[in-house]
Structures are given as C-alpha cells and as structure tokens.
Design a protein around this motif. Structure first.
Motif, short mmCIF file in Angstrom:
data_model
loop_
_atom_site.label_atom_id
_atom_site.label_comp_id
_atom_site.label_asym_id
_atom_site.label_seq_id
_atom_site.Cartn_x
_atom_site.Cartn_y
_atom_site.Cartn_z
N MET A 1 0.80 -1.21 -0.06
CA MET A 1 -0.07 0.04 -0.17
C MET A 1 0.99 1.24 -0.18
N ALA A 2 0.85 1.94 -1.11
CA ALA A 2 1.88 2.86 -1.31
C ALA A 2 1.60 3.98 -0.53
N ASN A 3 0.37 4.66 0.04
CA ASN A 3 -0.02 5.53 0.61
C ASN A 3 -0.44 5.36 2.27
N ALA A 4 -0.05 4.17 2.56
CA ALA A 4 -0.40 3.54 3.93
C ALA A 4 0.77 4.28 4.83
N PRO A 5 0.09 4.89 6.05
CA PRO A 5 1.20 5.56 7.04
C PRO A 5 1.91 4.48 7.73
N GLU A 6 3.13 5.09 8.14
CA GLU A 6 3.87 4.43 9.02
C GLU A 6 3.66 4.30 10.32
N CYS A 7 4.02 3.30 11.09
CA CYS A 7 3.93 3.15 12.40
C CYS A 7 4.57 4.15 13.30
N PRO A 8 3.72 4.88 14.12
CA PRO A 8 4.49 5.78 14.99
C PRO A 8 5.54 5.03 16.08
N VAL A 9 5.37 3.80 16.06
CA VAL A 9 6.31 3.16 17.16
C VAL A 9 7.53 2.65 16.50
N CYS A 10 7.36 1.69 15.44
CA CYS A 10 8.55 1.15 14.88
C CYS A 10 8.94 1.62 13.45
N GLY A 11 8.03 2.44 12.78
CA GLY A 11 8.20 3.11 11.36
C GLY A 11 7.81 2.01 10.13
N GLN A 12 7.24 0.82 10.47
CA GLN A 12 7.06 -0.15 9.43
C GLN A 12 5.41 0.46 8.85
N GLN A 13 5.22 -0.05 7.53
CA GLN A 13 4.04 0.38 7.02
C GLN A 13 2.83 -0.23 7.84
N GLY A 14 1.72 0.56 7.75
CA GLY A 14 0.43 0.01 8.39
C GLY A 14 -0.56 -0.66 7.41
N VAL A 15 -1.14 -1.43 8.00
CA VAL A 15 -2.22 -2.18 7.16
C VAL A 15 -3.57 -1.93 7.89
N PRO A 16 -4.60 -1.31 6.76
CA PRO A 16 -5.88 -0.98 7.68
C PRO A 16 -6.62 -2.21 8.30
N ILE A 17 -7.29 -1.82 9.40
CA ILE A 17 -8.09 -2.51 10.17
C ILE A 17 -9.46 -2.43 9.80
N LEU A 18 -10.20 -3.78 9.72
CA LEU A 18 -11.66 -3.74 9.27
C LEU A 18 -12.27 -4.23 10.47
N TYR A 19 -13.49 -3.50 11.06
CA TYR A 19 -14.18 -4.15 12.06
C TYR A 19 -15.31 -4.43 11.42
N GLY A 20 -16.12 -5.39 12.24
CA GLY A 20 -17.58 -5.73 11.60
C GLY A 20 -17.31 -7.24 11.10
N LEU A 21 -18.61 -7.82 10.77
CA LEU A 21 -18.59 -9.23 10.16
C LEU A 21 -18.00 -9.32 8.78
N PRO A 22 -16.91 -9.88 8.65
CA PRO A 22 -16.38 -9.83 7.31
C PRO A 22 -16.90 -10.71 6.44
N THR A 23 -17.05 -10.31 5.12
CA THR A 23 -17.34 -11.00 3.99
C THR A 23 -16.45 -11.97 3.34
N ARG A 24 -16.52 -12.84 2.54
CA ARG A 24 -15.69 -13.62 1.98
C ARG A 24 -14.48 -12.92 1.51
N VAL A 25 -14.89 -11.88 0.69
CA VAL A 25 -13.68 -11.14 -0.08
C VAL A 25 -12.84 -10.56 1.22
N ALA A 26 -13.24 -10.01 2.23
CA ALA A 26 -12.58 -9.53 3.39
C ALA A 26 -11.83 -10.33 4.15
N ARG A 27 -12.36 -11.71 4.22
CA ARG A 27 -11.30 -12.67 4.72
C ARG A 27 -10.12 -13.03 3.94
N GLU A 28 -10.39 -13.03 2.69
CA GLU A 28 -9.59 -13.35 1.50
C GLU A 28 -8.46 -12.28 1.70
N ALA A 29 -8.81 -11.05 1.73
CA ALA A 29 -7.85 -9.92 1.83
C ALA A 29 -7.16 -10.11 3.23
#
Length: 75
Positions: A1-29
C-alpha cells in the motif's frame, strides 16, 4: 500500500483494520495480509491501522484509510 502511514512506534508500513462481520472477500484480503480483521465490537475511538509488530493507531486522513480498504478488497 503506497500511501499507508508508517507506524509511529516502529516505522513499519501500516495495514488497514476492518471492524464488523467480514465478507468472504474481506477474509481473503486478510489472509493475504492486505487488511487485519478486528471483530464486531467497535470501540468509541477505534484504531485504524496496525503494523506487522501489532502496534495499532489512528491516523488523521480517513481518505487514505478508505482507499487502502477499497484497494485491498477490490477483485
């Protein structure tokens, strides 16, 4: 993810968090490491990003978050 922010603690690239009941596509992602699933209970001030070291945080730009989620679940 090119525009994902870096972690303020370790500097690694972040991954978005999804809340809620996941769809099949969300589980695959999630299995591909494109998003992280956090369940159905959404806290009052939910974190939006998580890094590989499991540091989670909120960022100021909801547009970047939405774009990252859309890119992750796009087929």
């Amino acid at each position: 993810m090119a525009n994902a922010p870096e972690c303020p603690v370790c500097g690694q690239q972040g991954v978005p968090i999804l809340y809620g009941l996941p769809t099949r596509v969300a589980r695959e992602a999630a299995a591909a490491g494109k998003v992280r699933l956090f369940g159905c209970v959404v806290p009052a001030e939910p974190d939006q990003w998580i890094c590989p070291e499991s540091h989670s945080w909120r960022a100021d730009d909801d547009g970047v978050l939405l774009a990252a989620i859309e890119a992750a679940i796009k087929r």
